[in-house]
Design an enzyme around this catalytic site. Structure first.
Site, PDB file in Angstrom:
ATOM      1  N   HIS A 137      57.467  41.076 -41.077  1.00 52.76           N
ATOM      2  CA  HIS A 137      56.810  42.148 -41.840  1.00 52.76           C
ATOM      3  C   HIS A 137      57.696  43.394 -41.847  1.00 52.76           C
ATOM      4  CE1 HIS A 137      53.832  45.145 -43.150  1.00 52.76           C
ATOM      5  NE2 HIS A 137      54.357  45.895 -42.178  1.00 52.76           N
ATOM      6  N   HIS A 142      59.742  46.346 -44.858  1.00 51.60           N
ATOM      7  CA  HIS A 142      60.059  47.779 -44.824  1.00 51.60           C
ATOM      8  C   HIS A 142      61.537  48.110 -44.993  1.00 51.60           C
ATOM      9  CE1 HIS A 142      56.176  49.545 -43.636  1.00 51.60           C
ATOM     10  NE2 HIS A 142      55.988  48.485 -42.869  1.00 51.60           N
ATOM     11  N   GLU A 183      52.681  50.997 -47.142  1.00 48.28           N
ATOM     12  CA  GLU A 183      52.267  49.606 -46.880  1.00 48.28           C
ATOM     13  C   GLU A 183      51.825  48.872 -48.141  1.00 48.28           C
ATOM     14  OE1 GLU A 183      53.126  49.314 -42.777  1.00 48.28           O
ATOM     15  OE2 GLU A 183      52.803  47.880 -44.381  1.00 48.28           O
ATOM     16  N   SER A 202      55.540  41.611 -48.260  1.00 46.09           N
ATOM     17  CA  SER A 202      55.764  40.570 -47.239  1.00 46.09           C
ATOM     18  C   SER A 202      54.618  39.557 -47.198  1.00 46.09           C
ATOM     19  CB  SER A 202      55.913  41.223 -45.855  1.00 46.09           C
ATOM     20  OG  SER A 202      54.768  41.999 -45.562  1.00 46.09           O
TER      21      SER A 202
HETATM   22  N1  HBI Z   1      53.989  51.142 -34.457  1.00 46.56           N
HETATM   23  N2  HBI Z   1      55.762  49.642 -34.263  1.00 46.56           N
HETATM   24  C1  HBI Z   1      54.885  50.310 -35.041  1.00 46.56           C
HETATM   25  N3  HBI Z   1      54.892  50.124 -36.385  1.00 46.56           N
HETATM   26  C2  HBI Z   1      54.023  50.783 -37.200  1.00 46.56           C
HETATM   27  O1  HBI Z   1      54.061  50.611 -38.434  1.00 46.56           O
HETATM   28  C3  HBI Z   1      53.085  51.671 -36.625  1.00 46.56           C
HETATM   29  C4  HBI Z   1      53.098  51.835 -35.231  1.00 46.56           C
HETATM   30  N4  HBI Z   1      52.219  52.666 -34.649  1.00 46.56           N
HETATM   31  C5  HBI Z   1      51.266  53.454 -35.404  1.00 46.56           C
HETATM   32  C6  HBI Z   1      51.306  53.177 -36.861  1.00 46.56           C
HETATM   33  N5  HBI Z   1      52.190  52.357 -37.403  1.00 46.56           N
HETATM   34  C7  HBI Z   1      50.306  53.841 -37.779  1.00 46.56           C
HETATM   35  O2  HBI Z   1      49.127  54.215 -37.073  1.00 46.56           O
HETATM   36  C8  HBI Z   1      50.869  55.102 -38.432  1.00 46.56           C
HETATM   37  O3  HBI Z   1      49.992  55.540 -39.433  1.00 46.56           O
HETATM   38  C9  HBI Z   1      51.034  56.146 -37.398  1.00 46.56           C
HETATM   39 FE    FE Z   2      54.243  48.000 -41.875  1.00 45.88          FE
END
Ligand code: HBI
Ligand code: FE
Length: 282
Positions: A137, A142, A183, A202
């Site tokens: 993903h 991304h 997303e 994805s």
């Molecule tokens: N951590 N590794 C990772 N990847 C993310 O996309 C991610 C995260 N922590 C929090 C988050 N996304 C979402 O809550 C954001 O909106 C902050």
């Molecule tokens: Fe993501």
């Protein structure tokens, strides 16, 4: 029920956060390339092949053009190999993380042009759906758009904005904007509608549903509306938001969000009796 805010699932996130102390204070860890099994490489190769075949006419041009920059699709790439190409392109670096990390740590990485990529890949039995974002993903969904200068600037600005939202108690609202752009965002190209959101790009089923679905609702991106819309974690979105270009996304989200948060927090005080049914607060 309020949805689990993406990245804040109640249960401890999957992933080996201990690593015998190898996880740094910023939650990054080395990409331990040796632990990938042949099954892991096969999973990556098969997911990449299936998803790539679906992209023409559904994924935005910038994504399709940058996808080969991930490297050979037969095996899981080394993040440092991608960084050799990514750093000169937009100043971004991929860093490995054991999985979902706390919001402030996540925003801090983005603000420093470090994109967290989950270092484990789903098991064969999770081929079609894995609850948490995995390596496929994050990498397939991304990373290609991090090679686009305008999108890359937007994502860094999002990280800076996230740290401010955290101070203002508005992370929930901002995470909805993230959900409906980074997303699950759609973009209007000269030759038609395409996807740019990682979650859509994805996913085999959602890519067609979002871009071609007859029953799918698509709305021009409006910050207040997006930040008042509840998203679904485990099913296709009923509503998608559309931008005209990455420059449009960058310009729309550049101003200070504080006045928007004030409006939203006030609106969210709506007495329960007035809360309208359905997925969207009109
Ligand atoms: N951590 N590794 C990772 N990847 C993310 O996309 C991610 C995260 N922590 C929090 C988050 N996304 C979402 O809550 C954001 O909106 C902050
Ligand atoms: Fe993501």
């Amino acid at each position: 029920a309020t949805p689990t805010v993406y990245g804040q699932s109640e249960r401890a996130p999957r992933g080996d956060y201990s690593r015998g102390g190898l996880v740094n204070t910023d939650y990054t860890c080395p990409q331990n390339y040796a632990i990938y099994t042949e099954a892991d490489h096969n999973t990556y190769r098969q997911l990449h092949a299936r998803q790539s075949a679906l992209l023409p006419g559904l994924a935005c041009d910038q994504f399709i053009a940058a996808l080969p920059l991930l490297g050979k699709p037969e095996r899981i790439p080394r993040f440092e190999d991608i960084n050799q190409r990514l750093q000169p392109a937009t100043g971004w670096q991929l860093v490995a993380v054991p999985g979902l990390i706390p919001e402030v740590a996540f925003f801090t990485l983005l603000a420093n042009r470090q994109f967290p990529v989950t270092d484990w890949i789903r098991k064969p039995e999770e081929f079609d759906y894995v609850v948490e974002p995995d390596l496929f993903h994050d990498l397939f969904g991304h990373v290609p758009l991090l090679f686009d200068p305008v999108f890359a600037d937007h994502l860094q600005a999002y990280g800076v904005g996230g740290l401010k939202a955290n101070r203002l108690g508005a992370c929930e609202q901002l995470s909805r904007l993230y959900w409906f752009t980074i997303e699950f965002g759609l973009i209007r190209q000269h030759d038609g509608l395409r996807a740019y959101g990682a979650g859509v790009l994805s996913s085999p089923g959602e890519l067609v549903h979002a871009v071609r679905g007859e029953q799918t609702q698509r709305i021009a991106l409006d910050l207040l509306r997006a930040m008042r819309s509840h998203y679904r974690i485990d099913s296709f979105q009923p509503t998608y938001f559309v931008i005209d270009s990455f420059q449009h996304l960058f310009d729309l989200t550049a101003p200070d969000f504080t006045p928007l948060y004030a409006q939203l927090l006030a609106l969210d005080e709506i007495p329960p009796g007035l809360i309208l049914s359905g997925e969207e607060l009109l």
